[in-house]
Design an enzyme around this catalytic site. Structure first.
Site, PDB file in Angstrom:
ATOM      1  N   LYS A  77      37.784  54.358  52.921  1.00 37.26           N
ATOM      2  CA  LYS A  77      37.430  55.766  53.088  1.00 37.26           C
ATOM      3  C   LYS A  77      38.170  56.363  54.278  1.00 37.26           C
ATOM      4  CE  LYS A  77      33.099  56.479  52.134  1.00 37.26           C
ATOM      5  NZ  LYS A  77      31.693  56.241  52.471  1.00 37.26           N
ATOM      6  N   ARG A  83      29.410  57.848  58.177  1.00 37.08           N
ATOM      7  CA  ARG A  83      29.622  57.231  56.870  1.00 37.08           C
ATOM      8  C   ARG A  83      30.189  55.823  57.003  1.00 37.08           C
ATOM      9  NH1 ARG A  83      33.683  61.316  53.952  1.00 37.08           N
ATOM     10  NH2 ARG A  83      32.657  60.522  52.071  1.00 37.08           N
ATOM     11  N   GLY A 130      27.778  53.029  47.019  1.00 41.56           N
ATOM     12  CA  GLY A 130      26.343  53.054  47.266  1.00 41.56           C
ATOM     13  C   GLY A 130      25.785  51.802  47.926  1.00 41.56           C
ATOM     14  N   MET A 171      26.426  50.679  51.006  1.00 39.51           N
ATOM     15  CA  MET A 171      26.103  50.827  52.417  1.00 39.51           C
ATOM     16  C   MET A 171      25.619  52.258  52.661  1.00 39.51           C
ATOM     17  SD  MET A 171      28.869  48.388  54.134  1.00 39.51           S
ATOM     18  CE  MET A 171      30.206  49.271  53.421  1.00 39.51           C
ATOM     19  N   ARG A 207      39.714  57.966  46.291  1.00 39.58           N
ATOM     20  CA  ARG A 207      39.989  56.523  46.178  1.00 39.58           C
ATOM     21  C   ARG A 207      40.495  56.259  44.776  1.00 39.58           C
ATOM     22  NH1 ARG A 207      33.647  55.326  46.589  1.00 39.58           N
ATOM     23  NH2 ARG A 207      33.043  56.022  44.549  1.00 39.58           N
ATOM     24  N   HIS A 242      24.853  56.750  39.498  1.00 38.13           N
ATOM     25  CA  HIS A 242      25.015  55.382  39.994  1.00 38.13           C
ATOM     26  C   HIS A 242      25.196  54.410  38.838  1.00 38.13           C
ATOM     27  CE1 HIS A 242      23.420  51.422  41.233  1.00 38.13           C
ATOM     28  NE2 HIS A 242      24.165  51.664  42.292  1.00 38.13           N
ATOM     29  N   ARG A 289      44.740  15.007  23.772  1.00 35.46           N
ATOM     30  CA  ARG A 289      44.202  14.003  24.690  1.00 35.46           C
ATOM     31  C   ARG A 289      43.515  12.890  23.909  1.00 35.46           C
ATOM     32  NH1 ARG A 289      39.613  15.790  28.830  1.00 35.46           N
ATOM     33  NH2 ARG A 289      38.400  15.874  26.916  1.00 35.46           N
ATOM     34  N   GLU A 310      43.402  13.666  37.230  1.00 35.07           N
ATOM     35  CA  GLU A 310      42.025  14.127  37.436  1.00 35.07           C
ATOM     36  C   GLU A 310      41.220  13.170  38.295  1.00 35.07           C
ATOM     37  OE1 GLU A 310      40.103  14.448  33.620  1.00 35.07           O
ATOM     38  OE2 GLU A 310      41.215  12.752  32.819  1.00 35.07           O
ATOM     39  N   SER A 368      49.127  16.811  33.545  1.00 32.64           N
ATOM     40  CA  SER A 368      48.277  17.976  33.346  1.00 32.64           C
ATOM     41  C   SER A 368      47.069  17.795  34.244  1.00 32.64           C
ATOM     42  CB  SER A 368      47.857  18.071  31.881  1.00 32.64           C
ATOM     43  OG  SER A 368      46.989  19.161  31.718  1.00 32.64           O
ATOM     44  N   ASN A 421      38.598  19.991  36.275  1.00 35.17           N
ATOM     45  CA  ASN A 421      37.134  19.838  36.233  1.00 35.17           C
ATOM     46  C   ASN A 421      36.744  18.504  36.853  1.00 35.17           C
ATOM     47  OD1 ASN A 421      37.319  22.153  34.770  1.00 35.17           O
ATOM     48  ND2 ASN A 421      36.806  21.223  32.802  1.00 35.17           N
ATOM     49  N   ASP A 422      37.356  17.425  36.332  1.00 40.92           N
ATOM     50  CA  ASP A 422      37.044  16.111  36.887  1.00 40.92           C
ATOM     51  C   ASP A 422      37.573  15.977  38.305  1.00 40.92           C
ATOM     52  OD1 ASP A 422      35.498  14.210  35.416  1.00 40.92           O
ATOM     53  OD2 ASP A 422      36.927  14.472  33.785  1.00 40.92           O
ATOM     54  N   CYS A 476      44.779  22.018  32.813  1.00 38.85           N
ATOM     55  CA  CYS A 476      43.991  22.249  31.604  1.00 38.85           C
ATOM     56  C   CYS A 476      42.500  22.318  31.908  1.00 38.85           C
ATOM     57  CB  CYS A 476      44.278  21.189  30.554  1.00 38.85           C
ATOM     58  SG  CYS A 476      43.833  19.538  31.097  1.00 38.85           S
ATOM     59  N   TYR A 529      53.042  25.564  33.204  1.00 40.37           N
ATOM     60  CA  TYR A 529      52.092  26.328  32.390  1.00 40.37           C
ATOM     61  C   TYR A 529      50.663  26.156  32.880  1.00 40.37           C
ATOM     62  CZ  TYR A 529      50.749  21.919  30.199  1.00 40.37           C
ATOM     63  OH  TYR A 529      50.268  20.645  29.998  1.00 40.37           O
TER      64      TYR A 529
HETATM   65  P1  ADP Z   1      29.387  56.523  49.681  1.00 37.47           P
HETATM   66  O1  ADP Z   1      30.351  55.582  50.319  1.00 37.47           O
HETATM   67  O2  ADP Z   1      28.114  55.880  49.298  1.00 37.47           O
HETATM   68  O3  ADP Z   1      30.027  57.343  48.631  1.00 37.47           O
HETATM   69  P2  ADP Z   1      29.750  58.712  51.522  1.00 37.47           P
HETATM   70  O4  ADP Z   1      30.006  58.371  52.929  1.00 37.47           O
HETATM   71  O5  ADP Z   1      30.944  59.073  50.723  1.00 37.47           O
HETATM   72  O6  ADP Z   1      28.937  57.542  50.848  1.00 37.47           O
HETATM   73  O7  ADP Z   1      28.754  59.929  51.592  1.00 37.47           O
HETATM   74  C1  ADP Z   1      27.680  60.197  50.769  1.00 37.47           C
HETATM   75  C2  ADP Z   1      27.730  61.642  50.324  1.00 37.47           C
HETATM   76  O8  ADP Z   1      27.726  62.537  51.431  1.00 37.47           O
HETATM   77  C3  ADP Z   1      28.974  61.978  49.523  1.00 37.47           C
HETATM   78  O9  ADP Z   1      28.618  62.819  48.483  1.00 37.47           O
HETATM   79  C4  ADP Z   1      29.836  62.697  50.512  1.00 37.47           C
HETATM   80  O10 ADP Z   1      30.731  63.573  49.905  1.00 37.47           O
HETATM   81  C5  ADP Z   1      28.820  63.418  51.361  1.00 37.47           C
HETATM   82  N1  ADP Z   1      29.340  63.652  52.713  1.00 37.47           N
HETATM   83  C6  ADP Z   1      29.742  62.726  53.588  1.00 37.47           C
HETATM   84  N2  ADP Z   1      30.208  63.281  54.719  1.00 37.47           N
HETATM   85  C7  ADP Z   1      30.079  64.606  54.569  1.00 37.47           C
HETATM   86  C8  ADP Z   1      30.406  65.723  55.400  1.00 37.47           C
HETATM   87  N3  ADP Z   1      30.976  65.549  56.587  1.00 37.47           N
HETATM   88  N4  ADP Z   1      30.147  66.945  54.924  1.00 37.47           N
HETATM   89  C9  ADP Z   1      29.591  67.094  53.700  1.00 37.47           C
HETATM   90  N5  ADP Z   1      29.256  66.104  52.870  1.00 37.47           N
HETATM   91  C10 ADP Z   1      29.509  64.857  53.296  1.00 37.47           C
HETATM   92 MG    MG Z   2      31.470  58.521  48.761  1.00 38.36          MG
HETATM   93 MG    MG Z   3      38.464  14.874  32.449  1.00 37.97          MG
END
Ligand code: ADP
Ligand code: MG
Ligand code: MG
Length: 909
Positions: free
Chosen positions: A32, A103, A112, A114, A376, A490, A652, A779, A798, A802-803, A865, A885
């Protein structure tokens, strides 16, 4: 030392063309942060801010909070003043406040997983100042209540701990909505919002014993530390584990000036993709909400609207919304804010060209001005991945090598999996329709809770909406169905990432978690009932629908052809039957690396002859039984050779301990005794005799052929005769006979002599010859150590990993289930070594074996293999080791072909 400490930069700024970072610095700044820097440097409007590096997260984990804050305090304070001067506002100033978001952002995107805090810097005075300054009281108070809610959850630990618990803030809001008879967050009055803030703070005090922090700096440090902590939160750890991301990567922290999508009807927020993440179609698409902030679109609280008119019309058709209704109540951004749309469309085009890949972007419109908050490389389905790579190549945005590297090998798997049988589909009963969030065909029993996804063998997880806590269950379930949420919810995003079938936003479903029921119209479905999902159409179908093999798209063939053009290492298949061989060849297998002859013996008509052979007390008796087996084996080999015409086929010799073949149940033992005209006791004695303390290390592999040479003779005869028979019919076969479980040179030599003698005898009998190779599996660790001497005799190696893994670790594969899962959970092992080749340890033996072998026989053919032959990281390792291979199960062949090409290309970069 001190100097060095001072020199190290821990905070990187962004916000205009002069940024400290760029997109290449993902490891240090997180994905990010690196992309925010890159976007600002190319003139995309990004709110100014700064990134605290991932290194600092690692330092935090080692040194603790105090030391780390001391280390970065000055840089952070200077960077905040930098934002202040950009924005013309100041942090904590009650008349002209700067608010920021804090963030998370690891080097790979973990949607989502973190935490993020928005509107940080708010307190009772700042809210008044903000209201006055913007002349928008509802906005200021809405932002405040959101801040307390997020800060309470993320920093003060007030998130609900389990599925039974209710989010304390949501609960307060729900109560108020009920009391006021309203449904949406946007319907709150100013007084409502003020009451909410009051109640929220009260709850914080009650739950934590402390007042909600009012000092913006205290808030900021609290949030920064919370983001660092979220790297080790349960959700993130689980996500890291399933993707194999190491704990020491850490997360960066991005602190950024807020822009507000919740300032009224001229503001909004949204998510968009430069191409369709489900199908790969080259159409700009996405969703937005007016007067909303942050995650509102993704969270599924309100029904998001489409960005483009085309998307909106397609949505309306699926959602059965009439055009008048659509245009009036759910207009696209293109229709509602044409100039903003135009600008956004321009940026999406620019970003895709710049990154040369499909982008997934977040944006916010603040009072008529557009801001981009994230970009991204977008997650996509396997089908979309292939189509996008081919299209980008055709559009000349990328070259062939880039197209190959754009593909994620494991995702090809999705394309090879079953689809619904069209005729069964015709007869099926569609009960409702949702959004086709992630394609595929899934059939399973209904479960309503993620942690119950393994309650039945095949399950469909049915939720009102999903959240990051549900990840583990989503991974287990065959398909995911949600009542709420759009294409960017999500559930949709995560399912596409997993390549899992998902239908979202099926509004007709009424889900009752308490009673565990799903109601559609008047019909009630219960937990355990079968349903089927068609992720490509959004159809939800009653009962179990039959599936069939998929047809591979033209684009799939194109990328595979391209892969073969660049691949150096070949890909063979493990196949025990003509049918498997045929499937594998259709997937592009370039030969067979392993045919296990024992599987053929388990078939009904053969097992008897096999048992007679094992039970025979004399060589003569054994030979008699083997003679019965010979024609069957020969016929099998003929079938396989024919399917693999012109390609090498490695067979084999018999490998498993014999007790696997004898009957262990009384009834079958009786039957066998009668058939063989011997006493039941004799059968029982023999079975007991074959019992071993440690069968994996017992009488098996070449130890069988060396104690019962007549078995090797029979199998050699079956192979060579089959090849000559086909030769007579004009079919070119290239047999390779493989001796298993060799540990000493003599073990191999003894088998080799039997094989050669038998072959020569047949050549004389038939007055014809055939070329063939004799090689061995490596093996047993000792074989890797003695590889130079073994290679003097063997035509090929070859690696039976696994073994080899079993014996190098000393883990019995049959007993590992008792401790491996715990080892993985505790992090004692990072991955299951039977799944992913242990390059560090077992890999040394593979390398050493190859090098030593080639030291005495430079042109020694080397392959693998074991199960690892189709696992991407292991395949890449095999390429680096210089193997000729890899061999893997038929369905992994395309994956291995792609990785082989990628490895060859990477080596030239
Ligand atoms: P995630 O990694 O879970 O997508 P983000 O850090 O991107 O979390 O942020 C969560 C939400 O908050 C996203 O929709 C993002 O666009 C919004 N957001 C983050 N920073 C700002 C900001 N400075 N102003 C407005 N919206 C923000
Ligand atoms: Mg985001
Ligand atoms: Mg074997």
């Amino acid at each position: 030392m001190e100097m060095l400490q001072d020199v190290k930069k821990r905070v990187y700024r962004f916000g205009n063309k002069a940024t400290d970072g760029n997109s290449k610095m993902k490891n240090l700044l997180g994905g990010k942060g690196a992309n925010l820097a890159e976007m600002s440097s190319i003139g995309i409007p990004v709110p100014p801010g700064f990134t605290i590096t991932t290194d600092v997260c690692t330092e935090y984990n080692l040194l603790g909070q105090e030391t780390v804050i001391e280390m970065i305090k000055e840089e952070v304070e200077e960077s905040i003043s930098n934002i202040e001067s950009f924005m013309g506002t100041s942090f904590g100033d009650k008349n002209n406040p700067l608010l920021v978001s804090v963030r998370s952002g690891a080097r790979v995107s973990m949607p989502g997983m973190m935490d993020t805090v928005l509107n940080l810097g708010m307190n009772d005075e700042v809210v008044e100042g903000l209201a006055k300054k913007t002349n928008n009281e509802p906005f200021a108070w809405d932002s405040y209540r959101r801040f307390i809610q997020m800060y309470g959850g993320v920093v003060l630990g007030m998130k609900p701990a389990s599925k039974e618990d209710i989010d304390p803030f949501e609960e307060i809001m729900e109560h108020l909505k009920e009391k006021r008879g309203i449904h949406l967050d946007t319907e709150f009055t100013i007084q409502d919002l003020k009451d909410l803030v009051y109640d929220f703070k009260d709850t914080v005090k009650k739950r934590t014993g402390h007042d909600f922090p009012t000092n913006p700096w205290e808030q900021l440090w609290g949030a920064i530390i919370a983001v660092f902590n979220s790297w080790n939160g349960d959700r993130a750890v689980y996500y890291r584990n399933i993707h194999g991301y190491p704990a020491n990567w850490g997360t960066a922290v991005n602190v950024q000036a807020m822009v507000y999508g919740n300032m009224g009807d001229n503001s909004g927020t949204g998510v968009c993709f430069t191409r369709d993440a489900g199908t790969g179609e080259n159409v700009f698409n996405g969703e937005y909400l007016i007067n909303a902030q942050g995650e509102d679109v993704v969270a599924g609280v309100r029904t998001p609207q489409q960005i483009t008119k085309l998307g909106s019309e397609r949505w309306a058709e699926l959602a059965k919304v009439e055009e008048d209704d659509r245009a009036a109540n759910y207009p696209s951004l293109q229709e509602l804010m044409p100039s903003i749309f135009k600008e956004l469309d321009y940026y999406q085009g620019t970003l895709e060209k710049h990154y040369r890949d499909m982008q997934d972007m977040e944006f916010t419109i603040q009072d008529g001005k557009l801001w981009i908050l994230q970009t991204r490389n977008g997650k996509r389905t396997g089908a979309a991945m292939v189509k996008i790579a081919v299209d980008l190549l055709k559009e000349k945005m990328i070259d062939e090598k880039e197209a190959i590297l754009l593909l994620e090998a494991n995702k090809l798997d999705e394309l090879l999996h079953p689809i619904f049988d069209p005729s069964a589909l015709k007869r099926s009963h569609v009960i409702a329709q949702g959004l086709p969030a992630s394609p595929g065909a899934a059939t399973g029993k209904i479960v309503f809770f993620a942690d119950e996804a393994n309650k039945y063998k095949n399950t469909i997880l049915v939720r009102i909406e999903t959240s990051p806590e549900d990840l583990e269950g989503m991974n287990i379930a065959k398909g995911i169905l949600t009542a709420r949420g759009g294409m960017t919810s999500h559930a949709a995003v995560v399912a596409r990432g997993m390549g899992k079938c998902c239908i979202s936003g099926a509004g007709a479903l009424k889900i009752n978690y308490k009673n565990r029921t799903l109601t559609v119209d008047d019909h009630e479905y219960h937990e355990g009932d079968w349903i089927s999902l068609n992720g490509s159409t959004g159809n939800i179908i009653e009962g179990k629908v039959a599936t069939m093999e998929p047809e591979l798209s033209g684009e799939f063939a194109e990328v595979m052809k391209l892969a073969d053009k660049y691949a150096i290492m070949k890909v063979r298949t493990n196949a025990d039957s003509p049918k498997d061989a045929k499937v594998a060849r259709s997937f592009g297998a370039q030969g067979i690396g392993l045919t296990r002859t024992e599987h053929m013996f388990f078939e009904v008509d053969r097992i008897k002859a096999m048992r007679e052979m094992i039970l025979a007390d004399t060589v003569k008796g054994r030979k008699q039984a083997l003679e019965d087996l010979l024609p069957m084996q020969r016929a099998d080999f003929e079938g396989i050779f024919k399917e693999m015409e012109g390609l090498s086929v490695t067979i084999r010799l018999l490998d498993p301990p014999l007790h696997e073949f004898v009957p262990h149940q009384l009834a079958t033992q009786k039957e066998l005794a009668e058939d063989m005209h011997i006493s039941l006791q004799a059968v029982k004695n023999k079975v007991a005799e074959l019992e071993e303390f440690n069968p994996m290390l017992g009488h098996r592999g070449c130890r069988l052929g060396n104690t019962y040479p007549e078995i090797t003779e029979m199998q050699t005869r079956a192979i060579i005769e089959a090849a000559i028979n086909l030769k007579e019919r004009g079919v070119v076969c290239k047999p390779e006979i493989m001796v298993p479980l060799v540990g000493t040179v003599k073990e191999f030599e003894t088998q080799e002599q039997i094989i050669r003698a038998t072959a020569n005898k047949i050549f004389e009998e038939r007055n014809d010859t055939i070329e063939f190779l004799i090689g061995t599996m490596i093996e047993v660790p000792r074989a890797a150590l003695m590889a130079d001497l073994i290679a003097e005799k063997a035509d090929f190696f070859s690696f039976g990993t696994n073994d080899l893994t079993q014996m190098t670790f000393g883990y019995s594969r049959d007993d590992a289930g008792k401790f491996l899962p715990i080892y993985l959970k505790k992090g004692i092992l990072k991955v299951d070594p039977f799944e992913v080749l242990d390059q560090e340890g077992v890999g040394q033996l593979v390398k050493m074996g190859t090098e030593r072998g080639r030291s005495t026989k430079p042109n020694l053919k080397v392959g693998i293999c074991g199960e690892h032959g189709g696992e991407p990281s292991s395949v890449e390792f095999c390429y680096k080791t210089g193997m000729d291979y890899v061999s893997c199960s038929p369905y992994r062949v395309p994956i291995a072909r792609l990785v082989s090409a990628q490895a060859a290309i990477k080596a030239t970069l």
